[in-house]
Design a protein around this motif. Structure first.
Motif, PDB file in Angstrom:
ATOM      1  N   GLN A   1      39.217   5.057 -19.463  1.00 25.97           N
ATOM      2  CA  GLN A   1      40.068   5.786 -18.415  1.00 25.97           C
ATOM      3  C   GLN A   1      41.014   4.567 -17.706  1.00 25.97           C
ATOM      4  O   GLN A   1      42.038   4.838 -17.302  1.00 25.97           O
ATOM      5  CB  GLN A   1      39.127   6.294 -17.335  1.00 25.97           C
ATOM      6  CG  GLN A   1      38.293   7.546 -17.778  1.00 25.97           C
ATOM      7  CD  GLN A   1      39.541   8.778 -18.454  1.00 25.97           C
ATOM      8  OE1 GLN A   1      40.160   9.126 -17.715  1.00 25.97           O
ATOM      9  NE2 GLN A   1      39.413   8.967 -19.523  1.00 25.97           N
ATOM     10  N   GLY A   2      40.454   3.303 -17.427  1.00 26.25           N
ATOM     11  CA  GLY A   2      41.143   2.221 -16.806  1.00 26.25           C
ATOM     12  C   GLY A   2      42.028   1.837 -17.616  1.00 26.25           C
ATOM     13  O   GLY A   2      43.403   1.497 -17.113  1.00 26.25           O
ATOM     14  N   ARG A   3      42.090   1.885 -18.971  1.00 21.78           N
ATOM     15  CA  ARG A   3      43.023   1.453 -19.934  1.00 21.78           C
ATOM     16  C   ARG A   3      44.138   2.421 -19.841  1.00 21.78           C
ATOM     17  O   ARG A   3      45.461   1.940 -19.816  1.00 21.78           O
ATOM     18  CB  ARG A   3      42.474   1.424 -21.236  1.00 21.78           C
ATOM     19  CG  ARG A   3      41.810   0.245 -21.697  1.00 21.78           C
ATOM     20  CD  ARG A   3      41.341  -0.266 -22.997  1.00 21.78           C
ATOM     21  NE  ARG A   3      40.637  -1.428 -23.093  1.00 21.78           N
ATOM     22  CZ  ARG A   3      39.568  -1.114 -24.044  1.00 21.78           C
ATOM     23  NH1 ARG A   3      39.295  -0.155 -24.714  1.00 21.78           N
ATOM     24  NH2 ARG A   3      38.645  -2.368 -23.896  1.00 21.78           N
ATOM     25  N   ASN A   4      44.161   3.617 -19.344  1.00 27.14           N
ATOM     26  CA  ASN A   4      45.080   4.594 -19.353  1.00 27.14           C
ATOM     27  C   ASN A   4      45.973   4.311 -18.397  1.00 27.14           C
ATOM     28  O   ASN A   4      47.326   4.649 -18.158  1.00 27.14           O
ATOM     29  CB  ASN A   4      44.656   5.968 -19.338  1.00 27.14           C
ATOM     30  CG  ASN A   4      43.942   6.504 -20.948  1.00 27.14           C
ATOM     31  OD1 ASN A   4      44.365   5.932 -21.653  1.00 27.14           O
ATOM     32  ND2 ASN A   4      42.976   7.296 -20.588  1.00 27.14           N
ATOM     33  N   THR A   5      45.444   3.493 -17.168  1.00 27.02           N
ATOM     34  CA  THR A   5      46.255   3.402 -15.869  1.00 27.02           C
ATOM     35  C   THR A   5      46.331   1.805 -15.478  1.00 27.02           C
ATOM     36  O   THR A   5      46.565   1.527 -14.375  1.00 27.02           O
ATOM     37  CB  THR A   5      45.711   4.251 -14.934  1.00 27.02           C
ATOM     38  OG1 THR A   5      44.301   3.930 -14.681  1.00 27.02           O
ATOM     39  CG2 THR A   5      45.619   5.681 -15.038  1.00 27.02           C
ATOM     40  N   SER A   6      46.160   1.171 -16.677  1.00 25.53           N
ATOM     41  CA  SER A   6      46.099  -0.582 -16.511  1.00 25.53           C
ATOM     42  C   SER A   6      45.109  -0.694 -15.408  1.00 25.53           C
ATOM     43  O   SER A   6      45.564  -1.685 -14.614  1.00 25.53           O
ATOM     44  CB  SER A   6      47.467  -0.839 -16.184  1.00 25.53           C
ATOM     45  OG  SER A   6      48.337  -0.580 -17.514  1.00 25.53           O
ATOM     46  N   ARG A   7      44.009  -0.427 -15.285  1.00 29.69           N
ATOM     47  CA  ARG A   7      42.972  -0.785 -14.442  1.00 29.69           C
ATOM     48  C   ARG A   7      41.757  -1.370 -15.174  1.00 29.69           C
ATOM     49  O   ARG A   7      41.665  -0.796 -16.193  1.00 29.69           O
ATOM     50  CB  ARG A   7      42.307   0.327 -13.473  1.00 29.69           C
ATOM     51  CG  ARG A   7      43.163   0.624 -12.332  1.00 29.69           C
ATOM     52  CD  ARG A   7      42.231   1.697 -11.509  1.00 29.69           C
ATOM     53  NE  ARG A   7      42.265   2.964 -11.929  1.00 29.69           N
ATOM     54  CZ  ARG A   7      43.361   3.960 -11.717  1.00 29.69           C
ATOM     55  NH1 ARG A   7      44.297   3.441 -10.901  1.00 29.69           N
ATOM     56  NH2 ARG A   7      43.137   5.020 -12.186  1.00 29.69           N
ATOM     57  N   LEU A   8      41.219  -2.456 -14.663  1.00 28.76           N
ATOM     58  CA  LEU A   8      40.043  -3.026 -15.267  1.00 28.76           C
ATOM     59  C   LEU A   8      38.599  -2.004 -14.668  1.00 28.76           C
ATOM     60  O   LEU A   8      38.910  -1.171 -13.836  1.00 28.76           O
ATOM     61  CB  LEU A   8      40.043  -4.468 -14.813  1.00 28.76           C
ATOM     62  CG  LEU A   8      40.978  -5.365 -15.255  1.00 28.76           C
ATOM     63  CD1 LEU A   8      40.775  -6.558 -14.628  1.00 28.76           C
ATOM     64  CD2 LEU A   8      41.226  -5.447 -16.719  1.00 28.76           C
ATOM     65  N   LEU A   9      37.701  -2.495 -15.289  1.00 23.16           N
ATOM     66  CA  LEU A   9      36.453  -1.612 -14.989  1.00 23.16           C
ATOM     67  C   LEU A   9      36.225  -1.667 -13.385  1.00 23.16           C
ATOM     68  O   LEU A   9      35.890  -0.645 -12.859  1.00 23.16           O
ATOM     69  CB  LEU A   9      35.442  -2.131 -15.860  1.00 23.16           C
ATOM     70  CG  LEU A   9      33.967  -1.551 -15.679  1.00 23.16           C
ATOM     71  CD1 LEU A   9      34.050  -0.055 -15.870  1.00 23.16           C
ATOM     72  CD2 LEU A   9      32.850  -2.135 -16.456  1.00 23.16           C
ATOM     73  N   ASN A  10      36.247  -2.602 -12.862  1.00 22.08           N
ATOM     74  CA  ASN A  10      35.869  -2.796 -11.603  1.00 22.08           C
ATOM     75  C   ASN A  10      36.664  -1.923 -10.578  1.00 22.08           C
ATOM     76  O   ASN A  10      36.046  -1.285  -9.624  1.00 22.08           O
ATOM     77  CB  ASN A  10      35.642  -4.161 -11.065  1.00 22.08           C
ATOM     78  CG  ASN A  10      34.441  -4.881 -11.154  1.00 22.08           C
ATOM     79  OD1 ASN A  10      33.436  -4.445 -11.838  1.00 22.08           O
ATOM     80  ND2 ASN A  10      34.162  -6.200 -11.379  1.00 22.08           N
TER      81      ASN A  10
END
Length: 52
Positions: free
Chosen positions: A22-31
């Motif tokens: 999910q984070g990759r879809n919006t360029s967010r890391l896990l944290n």
């Protein structure tokens, strides 16, 4: 966020994999993805909001 609290969070492997995807879809890391999912669930931010 006004205050930050550092915690250790144990996640099932499949949930971690989903959060990372999910984070990759919006360029967010896990944290940053974890609080975003909570904020969306509470209705604090729109689901498609890309801000961490």
């Amino acid at each position: 966020m006004d205050h930050e609290l550092h915690i250790t969070l144990k996640l099932p492997a499949d949930l971690r994999t989903w959060l990372v995807a999910q984070g990759r879809n919006t360029s967010r890391l896990l944290n940053p993805e974890i609080p975003h999912v909570f904020e969306v669930g509470r209705g604090d931010v729109p689901e498609d909001d890309e801000s961490p």
